[in-house]
Scaffold this motif. Structure first.
Motif, PDB file in Angstrom:
ATOM      1  N   LYS A   1       4.762  13.834  -5.625  1.00 53.62           N
ATOM      2  CA  LYS A   1       3.869  14.576  -6.710  1.00 53.62           C
ATOM      3  C   LYS A   1       4.979  15.595  -7.042  1.00 53.62           C
ATOM      4  N   LYS A   2       5.730  16.198  -6.097  1.00 56.03           N
ATOM      5  CA  LYS A   2       6.727  17.309  -6.451  1.00 56.03           C
ATOM      6  C   LYS A   2       7.815  16.908  -7.424  1.00 56.03           C
TER       7      LYS A   2
ATOM      8  N   GLU B   1       8.492   2.187   4.312  1.00 56.10           N
ATOM      9  CA  GLU B   1       9.652   1.660   3.716  1.00 56.10           C
ATOM     10  C   GLU B   1      10.903   2.803   3.243  1.00 56.10           C
ATOM     11  N   MET B   2      10.159   3.829   2.957  1.00 52.95           N
ATOM     12  CA  MET B   2      11.263   4.851   2.276  1.00 52.95           C
ATOM     13  C   MET B   2      11.595   5.770   3.393  1.00 52.95           C
ATOM     14  N   GLY B   3      11.081   5.555   4.321  1.00 51.47           N
ATOM     15  CA  GLY B   3      11.836   6.482   5.776  1.00 51.47           C
ATOM     16  C   GLY B   3      10.975   7.606   6.031  1.00 51.47           C
ATOM     17  N   PHE B   4       9.657   7.715   5.443  1.00 53.39           N
ATOM     18  CA  PHE B   4       8.681   8.934   5.715  1.00 53.39           C
ATOM     19  C   PHE B   4       7.902   8.517   6.840  1.00 53.39           C
ATOM     20  N   ASN B   5       7.731   9.515   7.762  1.00 52.64           N
ATOM     21  CA  ASN B   5       6.779   9.316   8.955  1.00 52.64           C
ATOM     22  C   ASN B   5       5.301   9.528   8.828  1.00 52.64           C
TER      23      ASN B   5
ATOM     24  N   SER C   1       0.785  -1.277   0.041  1.00 50.63           N
ATOM     25  CA  SER C   1      -0.031  -0.025   0.024  1.00 50.63           C
ATOM     26  C   SER C   1       0.874   1.325  -0.149  1.00 50.63           C
ATOM     27  N   ILE C   2       0.239   2.389  -0.340  1.00 55.18           N
ATOM     28  CA  ILE C   2       0.931   3.542  -0.443  1.00 55.18           C
ATOM     29  C   ILE C   2       1.552   4.004   1.008  1.00 55.18           C
TER      30      ILE C   2
ATOM     31  N   SER D   1       1.242  11.857   4.080  1.00 59.88           N
ATOM     32  CA  SER D   1       1.047  12.830   3.021  1.00 59.88           C
ATOM     33  C   SER D   1       2.169  13.420   2.846  1.00 59.88           C
ATOM     34  N   ASN D   2       3.180  13.566   3.707  1.00 64.44           N
ATOM     35  CA  ASN D   2       4.668  13.906   3.055  1.00 64.44           C
ATOM     36  C   ASN D   2       4.904  13.221   2.282  1.00 64.44           C
ATOM     37  N   PHE D   3       4.954  11.813   2.124  1.00 59.95           N
ATOM     38  CA  PHE D   3       5.508  10.826   1.107  1.00 59.95           C
ATOM     39  C   PHE D   3       4.625  11.151  -0.312  1.00 59.95           C
TER      40      PHE D   3
END
Length: 278
Positions: A265-266, A251-255, A244-245, A258-260
Protein backbone atom coordinates in the motif's frame (compact mmCIF):
# COMPACT_ATOMS: atom_id res chain seq x y z
CA UNK A 1 -1.74 -0.05 -41.30
CA UNK A 2 -1.43 2.13 -38.21
CA UNK A 3 0.60 5.27 -38.89
CA UNK A 4 2.23 7.59 -36.34
CA UNK A 5 -0.14 10.54 -36.58
CA UNK A 6 -3.19 8.29 -36.13
CA UNK A 7 -1.83 6.16 -33.30
CA UNK A 8 -3.51 6.54 -29.95
CA UNK A 9 -0.95 7.21 -27.24
CA UNK A 10 -0.10 4.25 -25.02
CA UNK A 11 0.58 5.13 -21.40
CA UNK A 12 0.93 2.61 -18.59
CA UNK A 13 2.87 2.52 -15.34
CA UNK A 14 6.47 3.05 -16.39
CA UNK A 15 5.87 2.92 -20.16
CA UNK A 16 4.90 5.58 -22.72
CA UNK A 17 4.64 5.34 -26.50
CA UNK A 18 3.33 7.97 -28.90
CA UNK A 19 3.75 9.33 -32.41
CA UNK A 20 5.49 12.66 -33.01
CA UNK A 21 2.28 14.42 -34.01
CA UNK A 22 0.48 13.42 -30.82
CA UNK A 23 3.16 14.12 -28.22
CA UNK A 24 1.40 15.27 -25.02
CA UNK A 25 2.22 18.80 -23.89
CA UNK A 26 3.80 17.54 -20.67
CA UNK A 27 6.30 15.49 -22.69
CA UNK A 28 7.44 18.27 -25.02
CA UNK A 29 10.23 19.32 -22.66
CA UNK A 30 11.03 16.48 -20.32
CA UNK A 31 13.69 16.04 -17.67
CA UNK A 32 12.23 13.14 -15.72
CA UNK A 33 14.94 11.45 -13.70
CA UNK A 34 13.35 8.01 -14.07
CA UNK A 35 12.57 7.70 -17.80
CA UNK A 36 14.83 6.24 -20.47
CA UNK A 37 13.95 7.60 -23.92
CA UNK A 38 14.23 6.15 -27.44
CA UNK A 39 13.27 8.39 -30.36
CA UNK A 40 12.74 6.76 -33.77
CA UNK A 41 12.59 8.88 -36.93
CA UNK A 42 11.09 8.18 -40.35
CA UNK A 43 12.37 11.38 -41.93
CA UNK A 44 15.18 13.87 -41.16
CA UNK A 45 14.53 16.03 -38.12
CA UNK A 46 16.43 17.93 -35.42
CA UNK A 47 16.15 17.37 -31.68
CA UNK A 48 17.72 19.23 -28.76
CA UNK A 49 19.21 17.31 -25.83
CA UNK A 50 20.82 19.29 -23.00
CA UNK A 51 20.85 22.39 -25.24
CA UNK A 52 22.80 20.57 -27.98
CA UNK A 53 21.11 20.05 -31.35
CA UNK A 54 21.24 16.63 -33.03
CA UNK A 55 20.28 16.20 -36.67
CA UNK A 56 18.67 12.80 -37.13
CA UNK A 57 18.29 11.15 -40.52
CA UNK A 58 15.41 8.96 -41.63
CA UNK A 59 15.27 5.56 -39.90
CA UNK A 60 17.61 6.69 -37.17
CA UNK A 61 17.25 6.32 -33.40
CA UNK A 62 18.61 8.36 -30.53
CA UNK A 63 18.95 6.93 -27.02
CA UNK A 64 18.75 9.39 -24.12
CA UNK A 65 19.34 8.45 -20.51
CA UNK A 66 17.19 9.54 -17.56
CA UNK A 67 17.55 13.05 -16.20
CA UNK A 68 18.70 14.64 -19.46
CA UNK A 69 16.65 17.57 -20.72
CA UNK A 70 15.01 16.81 -24.09
CA UNK A 71 13.21 19.51 -26.07
CA UNK A 72 10.87 17.70 -28.47
CA UNK A 73 8.83 20.70 -29.66
CA UNK A 74 10.22 20.32 -33.18
CA UNK A 75 9.06 16.71 -33.46
CA UNK A 76 5.38 17.54 -33.86
CA UNK A 77 5.97 18.46 -37.51
CA UNK A 78 7.74 15.19 -38.29
CA UNK A 79 7.06 11.48 -38.53
CA UNK A 80 8.26 8.98 -35.98
CA UNK A 81 7.79 7.72 -32.45
CA UNK A 82 8.88 8.45 -28.90
CA UNK A 83 9.19 5.47 -26.56
CA UNK A 84 9.90 5.99 -22.85
CA UNK A 85 10.24 3.50 -20.03
CA UNK A 86 11.51 3.27 -16.47
CA UNK A 87 14.03 0.85 -15.04
CA UNK A 88 11.25 -0.62 -12.88
CA UNK A 89 9.27 -1.43 -16.01
CA UNK A 90 12.15 -2.94 -17.97
CA UNK A 91 14.46 -4.69 -15.51
CA UNK A 92 13.54 -8.34 -15.22
CA UNK A 93 16.96 -9.97 -15.34
CA UNK A 94 20.64 -9.29 -14.83
CA UNK A 95 20.98 -8.87 -18.59
CA UNK A 96 18.28 -6.17 -18.63
CA UNK A 97 20.12 -4.28 -15.91
CA UNK A 98 23.44 -4.44 -17.72
CA UNK A 99 21.90 -3.24 -20.99
CA UNK A 100 20.14 -0.13 -19.73
CA UNK A 101 22.92 0.90 -17.35
CA UNK A 102 25.46 0.78 -20.18
CA UNK A 103 26.97 3.61 -22.26
CA UNK A 104 23.95 3.29 -24.57
CA UNK A 105 22.17 5.59 -22.12
CA UNK A 106 24.97 6.83 -19.87
CA UNK A 107 27.66 7.97 -22.29
CA UNK A 108 28.88 11.55 -22.41
CA UNK A 109 26.59 12.16 -25.40
CA UNK A 110 23.41 10.38 -26.59
CA UNK A 111 23.94 7.44 -28.93
CA UNK A 112 22.73 7.91 -32.52
CA UNK A 113 22.07 4.67 -34.36
CA UNK A 114 21.04 4.21 -37.99
CA UNK A 115 18.44 1.47 -37.91
CA UNK A 116 18.32 0.18 -41.48
CA UNK A 117 16.46 -3.00 -40.48
CA UNK A 118 13.53 -1.08 -39.00
CA UNK A 119 12.20 1.02 -41.86
CA UNK A 120 8.79 2.58 -41.31
CA UNK A 121 6.61 -0.30 -42.49
CA UNK A 122 8.69 -2.87 -40.59
CA UNK A 123 8.72 -0.77 -37.42
CA UNK A 124 4.95 -0.42 -37.58
CA UNK A 125 4.50 -4.16 -38.02
CA UNK A 126 7.02 -5.24 -35.38
CA UNK A 127 6.49 -2.53 -32.78
CA UNK A 128 3.48 -0.25 -33.30
CA UNK A 129 0.82 -2.75 -34.32
CA UNK A 130 2.06 -5.34 -31.81
CA UNK A 131 1.78 -2.83 -28.98
CA UNK A 132 -1.70 -1.79 -30.11
CA UNK A 133 -2.94 -5.39 -30.20
CA UNK A 134 -1.30 -6.30 -26.91
CA UNK A 135 -2.91 -3.33 -25.21
CA UNK A 136 -6.32 -4.88 -25.94
CA UNK A 137 -5.26 -8.22 -24.42
CA UNK A 138 -4.74 -7.03 -20.86
CA UNK A 139 -1.88 -5.85 -18.66
CA UNK A 140 -0.02 -9.15 -18.44
CA UNK A 141 0.25 -9.68 -22.21
CA UNK A 142 0.97 -6.00 -22.81
CA UNK A 143 3.84 -5.95 -20.30
CA UNK A 144 5.43 -8.98 -21.97
CA UNK A 145 5.08 -7.56 -25.48
CA UNK A 146 6.22 -4.05 -24.52
CA UNK A 147 9.27 -5.46 -22.76
CA UNK A 148 10.13 -7.52 -25.84
CA UNK A 149 9.72 -4.50 -28.13
CA UNK A 150 12.04 -2.38 -26.01
CA UNK A 151 14.50 -5.25 -25.75
CA UNK A 152 14.66 -5.69 -29.52
CA UNK A 153 15.50 -2.01 -30.02
CA UNK A 154 18.07 -1.98 -27.23
CA UNK A 155 19.86 -5.17 -28.18
CA UNK A 156 20.31 -3.96 -31.75
CA UNK A 157 22.15 -0.82 -30.75
CA UNK A 158 23.97 -2.40 -27.82
CA UNK A 159 25.49 -5.22 -29.85
CA UNK A 160 25.99 -3.39 -33.15
CA UNK A 161 27.61 -0.31 -31.68
CA UNK A 162 29.78 -2.18 -29.20
CA UNK A 163 30.83 -4.72 -31.86
CA UNK A 164 31.86 -1.86 -34.13
CA UNK A 165 33.94 -0.35 -31.33
CA UNK A 166 31.94 2.84 -31.57
CA UNK A 167 30.41 2.75 -28.11
CA UNK A 168 30.96 6.12 -26.43
CA UNK A 169 32.80 6.05 -23.15
CA UNK A 170 30.54 6.44 -20.12
CA UNK A 171 30.77 9.43 -17.84
CA UNK A 172 32.32 7.29 -15.15
CA UNK A 173 33.01 3.67 -16.02
CA UNK A 174 33.71 2.56 -12.46
CA UNK A 175 30.49 4.16 -11.17
CA UNK A 176 28.38 2.48 -13.87
CA UNK A 177 29.99 -0.87 -13.08
CA UNK A 178 29.19 -0.33 -9.41
CA UNK A 179 25.53 0.49 -10.15
CA UNK A 180 25.28 -2.54 -12.43
CA UNK A 181 26.74 -4.80 -9.75
CA UNK A 182 24.44 -3.26 -7.14
CA UNK A 183 21.38 -3.83 -9.36
CA UNK A 184 22.38 -7.45 -9.89
CA UNK A 185 22.79 -7.98 -6.16
CA UNK A 186 19.36 -6.46 -5.53
CA UNK A 187 17.70 -8.90 -7.92
CA UNK A 188 19.49 -11.75 -6.15
CA UNK A 189 19.03 -10.74 -2.50
CA UNK A 190 16.13 -8.29 -2.18
CA UNK A 191 13.89 -10.88 -0.48
CA UNK A 192 16.41 -11.35 2.33
CA UNK A 193 18.08 -7.93 2.58
CA UNK A 194 16.42 -4.55 2.16
CA UNK A 195 18.95 -2.38 3.96
CA UNK A 196 21.66 -0.48 2.07
CA UNK A 197 24.54 -1.46 4.35
CA UNK A 198 24.37 -5.12 3.28
CA UNK A 199 24.92 -4.19 -0.37
CA UNK A 200 27.54 -1.57 0.47
CA UNK A 201 29.51 -4.25 2.34
CA UNK A 202 29.30 -6.58 -0.66
CA UNK A 203 30.56 -3.79 -2.93
CA UNK A 204 33.26 -2.63 -0.48
CA UNK A 205 32.02 0.95 -0.30
CA UNK A 206 30.26 2.97 2.37
CA UNK A 207 26.48 3.17 2.34
CA UNK A 208 26.76 6.94 1.81
CA UNK A 209 29.01 6.54 -1.21
CA UNK A 210 26.73 3.91 -2.72
CA UNK A 211 23.73 6.22 -2.34
CA UNK A 212 25.64 9.19 -3.82
CA UNK A 213 26.71 7.17 -6.86
CA UNK A 214 23.20 5.80 -7.40
CA UNK A 215 21.78 9.32 -7.27
CA UNK A 216 24.34 10.57 -9.79
CA UNK A 217 23.84 7.67 -12.20
CA UNK A 218 20.11 6.97 -11.91
CA UNK A 219 18.53 9.84 -10.01
CA UNK A 220 17.47 7.41 -7.25
CA UNK A 221 18.83 6.59 -3.83
CA UNK A 222 20.21 3.13 -3.12
CA UNK A 223 17.29 2.45 -0.78
CA UNK A 224 14.70 3.42 -3.39
CA UNK A 225 16.36 1.12 -5.94
CA UNK A 226 16.05 -1.80 -3.51
CA UNK A 227 12.41 -1.04 -2.73
CA UNK A 228 11.60 -0.58 -6.44
CA UNK A 229 12.80 -4.08 -7.31
CA UNK A 230 11.04 -5.55 -4.29
CA UNK A 231 7.67 -3.93 -5.01
CA UNK A 232 7.96 -4.73 -8.73
CA UNK A 233 8.40 -8.40 -7.89
CA UNK A 234 5.52 -8.29 -5.40
CA UNK A 235 3.15 -6.72 -7.94
CA UNK A 236 4.01 -9.41 -10.50
CA UNK A 237 3.20 -12.13 -7.96
CA UNK A 238 -0.09 -10.41 -7.12
CA UNK A 239 -1.22 -9.80 -10.69
CA UNK A 240 0.10 -12.83 -12.49
CA UNK A 241 -0.11 -15.79 -10.09
CA UNK A 242 -2.88 -17.57 -8.25
CA UNK A 243 -1.00 -17.55 -4.95
CA UNK A 244 -2.85 -16.17 -1.96
CA UNK A 245 -1.67 -12.86 -0.49
CA UNK A 246 -0.42 -14.80 2.52
CA UNK A 247 1.63 -17.11 0.29
CA UNK A 248 3.03 -14.16 -1.66
CA UNK A 249 4.07 -12.37 1.53
CA UNK A 250 6.01 -15.50 2.51
CA UNK A 251 7.60 -15.78 -0.95
CA UNK A 252 8.66 -12.14 -0.71
CA UNK A 253 10.39 -12.71 2.63
CA UNK A 254 7.82 -11.04 4.91
CA UNK A 255 7.18 -12.76 8.24
CA UNK A 256 3.81 -11.09 8.68
CA UNK A 257 1.09 -10.72 6.05
CA UNK A 258 -0.05 -7.39 7.47
CA UNK A 259 3.46 -5.97 7.07
CA UNK A 260 3.41 -7.07 3.44
CA UNK A 261 0.02 -5.46 2.85
CA UNK A 262 1.24 -2.22 4.40
CA UNK A 263 4.40 -2.30 2.30
CA UNK A 264 2.47 -2.75 -0.93
CA UNK A 265 0.00 0.00 0.00
CA UNK A 266 2.80 2.43 0.87
CA UNK A 267 4.77 1.75 -2.33
CA UNK A 268 1.89 1.56 -4.83
CA UNK A 269 -0.98 3.42 -3.19
CA UNK A 270 -3.16 0.29 -3.47
CA UNK A 271 -3.82 -2.71 -1.27
CA UNK A 272 -2.85 -6.11 -2.75
CA UNK A 273 -6.45 -7.13 -3.42
CA UNK A 274 -7.10 -3.96 -5.42
CA UNK A 275 -3.99 -4.62 -7.53
CA UNK A 276 -5.13 -8.16 -8.21
CA UNK A 277 -8.58 -7.03 -9.28
CA UNK A 278 -7.35 -4.16 -11.49
Amino acid sequence: MTIPDKLDNITTAGFRFFGFRSIPDRDIEQNRADFFTIIKTFEPIAIVVEKEKYHLRANQMIFVGPGRLIDMSNLRVGRGYVLRFTAEFYERSVEDTATIHSPVFFGERPVLYHDSCFAEHVFNQQITIRLGRARMQGDYIFDLVAHHCVESLLLDVYHEVSAGDQMPQPKNTSDIRLVNHFSMLIHKHCREYTYVQFYADQLHVTARKLTDICLAMTGKTAKSMILSVLVQRAVRYIKHTNLSISQISYEMGFNDESNFRNFVKKQTGHIPRALRES
